[in-house]
Design a protein around this motif. Sequence first.
Motif, PDB file in Angstrom:
ATOM      1  N   ARG A  50       0.829  -1.201   0.000  1.00 54.81           N
ATOM      2  CA  ARG A  50       0.000   0.000   0.000  1.00 54.81           C
ATOM      3  C   ARG A  50       0.872   1.263   0.000  1.00 54.81           C
ATOM      4  N   THR A  51       1.959   1.231   0.750  1.00 55.94           N
ATOM      5  CA  THR A  51       2.848   2.396   0.770  1.00 55.94           C
ATOM      6  C   THR A  51       3.458   2.649  -0.603  1.00 55.94           C
ATOM      7  N   ARG A  52       3.872   1.583  -1.252  1.00 53.61           N
ATOM      8  CA  ARG A  52       4.474   1.719  -2.585  1.00 53.61           C
ATOM      9  C   ARG A  52       3.469   2.296  -3.586  1.00 53.61           C
ATOM     10  N   LYS A  53       2.226   1.778  -3.571  1.00 58.51           N
ATOM     11  CA  LYS A  53       1.222   2.287  -4.494  1.00 58.51           C
ATOM     12  C   LYS A  53       0.873   3.742  -4.187  1.00 58.51           C
ATOM     13  N   LEU A  54       0.830   4.092  -2.903  1.00 59.23           N
ATOM     14  CA  LEU A  54       0.516   5.466  -2.523  1.00 59.23           C
ATOM     15  C   LEU A  54       1.601   6.420  -2.984  1.00 59.23           C
ATOM     16  N   VAL A  55       2.866   6.029  -2.843  1.00 62.08           N
ATOM     17  CA  VAL A  55       3.978   6.887  -3.267  1.00 62.08           C
ATOM     18  C   VAL A  55       3.937   7.091  -4.786  1.00 62.08           C
ATOM     19  N   ILE A  56       3.676   6.024  -5.531  1.00 68.14           N
ATOM     20  CA  ILE A  56       3.610   6.151  -6.991  1.00 68.14           C
ATOM     21  C   ILE A  56       2.461   7.061  -7.403  1.00 68.14           C
ATOM     22  N   LEU A  57       1.295   6.880  -6.794  1.00 64.16           N
ATOM     23  CA  LEU A  57       0.150   7.740  -7.112  1.00 64.16           C
ATOM     24  C   LEU A  57       0.442   9.188  -6.745  1.00 64.16           C
ATOM     25  N   LEU A  58       1.091   9.402  -5.618  1.00 66.60           N
ATOM     26  CA  LEU A  58       1.445  10.759  -5.214  1.00 66.60           C
ATOM     27  C   LEU A  58       2.436  11.375  -6.198  1.00 66.60           C
ATOM     28  N   GLY A  59       3.356  10.556  -6.692  1.00 69.85           N
ATOM     29  CA  GLY A  59       4.307  11.060  -7.686  1.00 69.85           C
ATOM     30  C   GLY A  59       3.624  11.500  -8.964  1.00 69.85           C
TER      31      GLY A  59
END
Length: 305
Positions: A50-59
């Motif tokens: 979830r953290t990885r997907k959130l960081v990518i979406l935020l990017g």
Amino acid sequence: MLDGLPPWLTNPLSLRLLRILIGLVVIYAAVWVVTRRLTPRIQDVDGRYRTRKLVILLGYTVAAIYIAEGLSDRLGGLTVAFGVAGAGVAFALQEVIASVAGWVAVLAGGFFRVGDRVRLGGIRGDVIDIGILRTTLMECGDWVDGDLYNGRIVRVANSFVFKEPVFNYSADFPFLWDEIVLPISYRSDRVLARSILEETASAVTGAYAESAAGAWAELVMRYRIEPARLIPFVTLVATDNWLSYTIRYPVDYRSRRGTKDQLYEAVLNAIDNTAGRVQLGSTTVELVGVPPVTGHQADSHARKG
């Protein structure tokens, strides 16, 4: 001081595009460092994903805002053109738009999460990734019997959540009811046979029944649903050939095949220990003899054929 520079470096638009490019490189580098260097340190698998997907979406979000801010004064005159082209683009990319809407529905509506076992678009498997356009499944079944992985990774468009039912095996109630059917001979002790099956089912699946009771109680509080029988039980149907006993029991959705194997093994061992008082039923066909066929009869049959 700027006379020796190339013309494109003195153009305001070129400088702005260069600044945007440098900013995008910085954003990409930051996302790469976080996803490749920092998130692997998270021990929890679900939290790391979830953290990885959130960081990518935020990017992606930061990059889009940065580009829009950098070209804001240039985009004003293109508003009408974008509006006209938007209708055509929306028609051409309607499946893509539906998939993006499906992604939003999955995240907001709780259709399923990463790790759930689902049946989506006719494919049954475990969700291993939820993308903006597609959901990725590790497929179960097909040419492999039971609920085992077959090794095939399937990507299903998110738009399927609007077109077909979504079967979730593990969301609110991570248990299934399963059954095994055993034929018992009419010559057997019916009381002993039922006792063996009930005791074996309780010994093998009793732990699942206790866990399922707590999960079902939460389900009753959340939905309008009636209480269900969660302890394993045995039913009997008399057929022309044998007594058909059915064992019905709750089981964890991930352990259905293994639990069925344990039940069969325990039941067969218990039947073997009854010294013939309980016997499995079966259909036996005995061929007692074949009349001789002479050469004349063989020729006659050949001519008729």
